[in-house]
Design an enzyme around this catalytic site. Structure first.
Site, short mmCIF file in Angstrom:
data_model
loop_
_atom_site.label_atom_id
_atom_site.label_comp_id
_atom_site.label_asym_id
_atom_site.label_seq_id
_atom_site.Cartn_x
_atom_site.Cartn_y
_atom_site.Cartn_z
N GLY A 21 -25.48 -2.07 28.30
CA GLY A 21 -24.27 -1.43 27.78
C GLY A 21 -23.34 -2.49 27.21
O GLY A 21 -23.78 -3.46 26.58
N HIS A 22 -22.03 -2.32 27.46
CA HIS A 22 -21.05 -3.24 26.88
C HIS A 22 -21.32 -4.68 27.28
O HIS A 22 -21.39 -5.57 26.44
CB HIS A 22 -19.64 -2.85 27.33
N GLY A 77 -29.56 -2.68 32.47
CA GLY A 77 -28.34 -2.21 31.83
C GLY A 77 -28.00 -3.02 30.60
O GLY A 77 -27.75 -4.22 30.68
N LYS A 117 -5.04 -2.16 42.63
CA LYS A 117 -5.87 -1.21 41.90
C LYS A 117 -5.19 0.15 41.89
O LYS A 117 -4.55 0.54 42.89
CB LYS A 117 -7.24 -1.10 42.60
P1 NAD Z 1 -21.38 0.30 30.36
O1 NAD Z 1 -21.19 1.69 30.83
O2 NAD Z 1 -21.05 -0.05 28.95
O3 NAD Z 1 -22.88 -0.17 30.61
C1 NAD Z 1 -23.64 0.18 31.72
C2 NAD Z 1 -25.04 0.47 31.23
O4 NAD Z 1 -25.86 0.73 32.36
C3 NAD Z 1 -25.12 1.70 30.31
O5 NAD Z 1 -25.83 1.37 29.14
C4 NAD Z 1 -25.86 2.71 31.18
O6 NAD Z 1 -26.65 3.61 30.41
C5 NAD Z 1 -26.72 1.81 32.04
N1 NAD Z 1 -27.23 2.45 33.24
C6 NAD Z 1 -26.67 3.41 34.01
N2 NAD Z 1 -27.48 3.74 35.02
C7 NAD Z 1 -28.58 2.98 34.90
C8 NAD Z 1 -29.78 2.86 35.66
N3 NAD Z 1 -30.03 3.62 36.72
N4 NAD Z 1 -30.69 1.95 35.25
C9 NAD Z 1 -30.48 1.18 34.17
N5 NAD Z 1 -29.36 1.26 33.42
C10 NAD Z 1 -28.43 2.15 33.79
O7 NAD Z 1 -20.54 -0.61 31.39
P2 NAD Z 1 -20.16 -2.16 31.24
O8 NAD Z 1 -18.75 -2.26 30.83
O9 NAD Z 1 -21.21 -2.85 30.45
O10 NAD Z 1 -20.23 -2.61 32.76
C11 NAD Z 1 -21.47 -2.88 33.40
C12 NAD Z 1 -21.22 -3.39 34.81
O11 NAD Z 1 -20.43 -4.56 34.76
C13 NAD Z 1 -20.45 -2.42 35.72
O12 NAD Z 1 -20.91 -2.58 37.03
C14 NAD Z 1 -19.03 -2.91 35.59
O13 NAD Z 1 -18.25 -2.53 36.72
C15 NAD Z 1 -19.25 -4.39 35.53
N6 NAD Z 1 -18.16 -5.16 34.91
C16 NAD Z 1 -17.79 -4.92 33.63
C17 NAD Z 1 -16.79 -5.68 33.05
C18 NAD Z 1 -16.39 -5.47 31.61
O14 NAD Z 1 -15.70 -6.33 31.06
N7 NAD Z 1 -16.81 -4.39 30.96
C19 NAD Z 1 -16.13 -6.67 33.79
C20 NAD Z 1 -16.53 -6.91 35.10
C21 NAD Z 1 -17.55 -6.14 35.65
#
Ligand code: NAD
Length: 347
Positions: free
Chosen positions: A180-181, A178, A78
């Site tokens: 998000g993505h 959540g 990392k």
């Molecule tokens: P993102 O930032 O697109 O989505 C996260 C969402 O959580 C956002 O919409 C945000 O507004 C919301 N959020 C933040 N605080 C909150 C709360 N207190 N209550 C409810 N919602 C809240 O991120 P992502 O890429 O979707 O990743 C989400 C999780 O998955 C993270 O923990 C990330 O480390 C993990 N992850 C992501 C990937 C990937 O491919 N993007 C891969 C492995 C793990």
């Protein structure tokens, strides 16, 4: 460093400084037993160097296990850049980081993580070929979120099948934290499968959009733990499974994409004792790194990615079965399997 709690027999830790661009970066390589260390780079405004070091050590160890459990020919590493991603980014900074990565001669492959976008990685790629998660280029794999979400959806199916004796998600009630993505795509898959969704987020726009697309009911962020649901799917933050939230959850399964869901390692056993089946986070969310691994291999292949996600889902099923059979936390079993694979490769 050797005495910090986060040091877990890491192979090497590299500190980079570039006065001209202000770069202060750490690359921690936990293990290269299974292949070159791979893991994203995070840009964060750490309080001090000690905190940055702890994060690099902890995250690189986690990548070793995530890559091993996904059966990828990759070790764990990392990068962290110490700085404010809102005010201290520049093309020169990322070029300097690219040179730092290149100096490791392929022992470490980088990609984007919190605070860093594919646009930033473009400058890293000018200086080194050991970078993935790009939007352009022959093997570019782009945004990993859809593949992460596919793996999470399949993982929810595998977990619900065992925890609820359900052969499909039709009518299963899922509380999603959540959207998000990752969470957004997970909701689409779940809705298509006929699940009943309750969603929360702090972003009202995302909530409205996903609710319109899937018919999900919206609740306030803190209410999500109290919902009468079958499955809790955390897709936002870490440490959301703690003593407080566990005492409120009424679900039979926890399965979601967020990293580091258990606030402490002993939560795995507490969750199990409460009769909840837990899909270990670093197993269920491995789709994204599988996507990146395809790019690292030099030829991006969707069929390869899909078959790896399929195998990972089978591994998750075996972990859950073993947990139920042996009355042991699934998180411990997943970690044991990952460590065994790394030890076997060493030998
Ligand atoms: P993102 O930032 O697109 O989505 C996260 C969402 O959580 C956002 O919409 C945000 O507004 C919301 N959020 C933040 N605080 C909150 C709360 N207190 N209550 C409810 N919602 C809240 O991120 P992502 O890429 O979707 O990743 C989400 C999780 O998955 C993270 O923990 C990330 O480390 C993990 N992850 C992501 C990937 C990937 O491919 N993007 C891969 C492995 C793990």
């Amino acid at each position: 460093m050797f005495d910090t709690a986060a040091f877990a027999d890491h192979e090497s830790v590299h500190l980079f400084h570039d006065k001209a661009t202000g770069l202060r970066a750490i690359v921690a390589i936990h293990s290269t037993a299974l292949g070159p260390a791979a893991g994203g780079c995070r840009m964060w405004n750490y309080v001090d160097g000690e905190e940055a070091m702890r994060d690099a050590l902890r995250l690189s160890e986690g990548m070793s296990y995530k890559n091993a459990i996904a059966d990828l020919p990759l070790g764990g590493g990392k990068g962290v850049i110490w700085g404010d991603s809102k005010t201290q980014k520049s093309p020169e900074l990322f070029r300097a980081f690219g040179q730092a990565v290149d100096s490791l001669n392929g022992k470490y492959w980088t990609a984007e993580d919190v605070g860093i976008s594919p646009d930033d990685m473009k400058y890293v790629a000018e200086q080194t070929r050991f970078v993935a998660g790009l939007n352009d280029g022959e093997a570019a794999s782009g945004d990993p979120s859809p593949v992460t979400a596919l793996g999470v959806f399949k993982g929810i199916e595998a977990t619900a099948m065992r925890a609820l004796n359900a052969d499909s998600l039709d009518g299963v009630r899922v509380a999603v934290q959540g959207v998000g993505h990752v969470g957004g795509y997970v909701c689409s898959y779940l809705a298509k499968a006929g699940a009943h969704l309750t969603i929360t987020d702090i972003n009202q726009e995302s909530l409205k959009l996903i609710s319109e697309q899937t018919g999900a009911t919206i609740v306030a962020p803190d209410e999500i733990y109290d919902i009468d649901a079958d499955v809790f799917s955390p897709n936002a933050l870490g440490a959301v499974i703690n003593d407080d939230t566990l005492s409120r959850l009424k679900v039979k399964a926890i399965a979601g994409g967020a990293n580091n869901q258990l606030a402490t390692a002993d939560m795995g056993e507490k969750v199990r004792q409460q009769g909840i089946l837990y899909a270990p986070d670093f197993v269920i969310n491995g789709g994204g790194i599988i996507n990146v691994a395809s790019e690292i291999s030099g030829v991006f292949s969707t069929p390869w990615v899909e078959s790896k996600v399929e195998t990972l889902t089978e591994t998750l099923g075996q972990i859950l079965d073993q947990s139920l059979k042996e009355n042991r936390p699934s998180s411990d079993i997943a970690l044991e399997i990952a460590k065994q694979r790394i030890e076997a490769a060493k030998n």
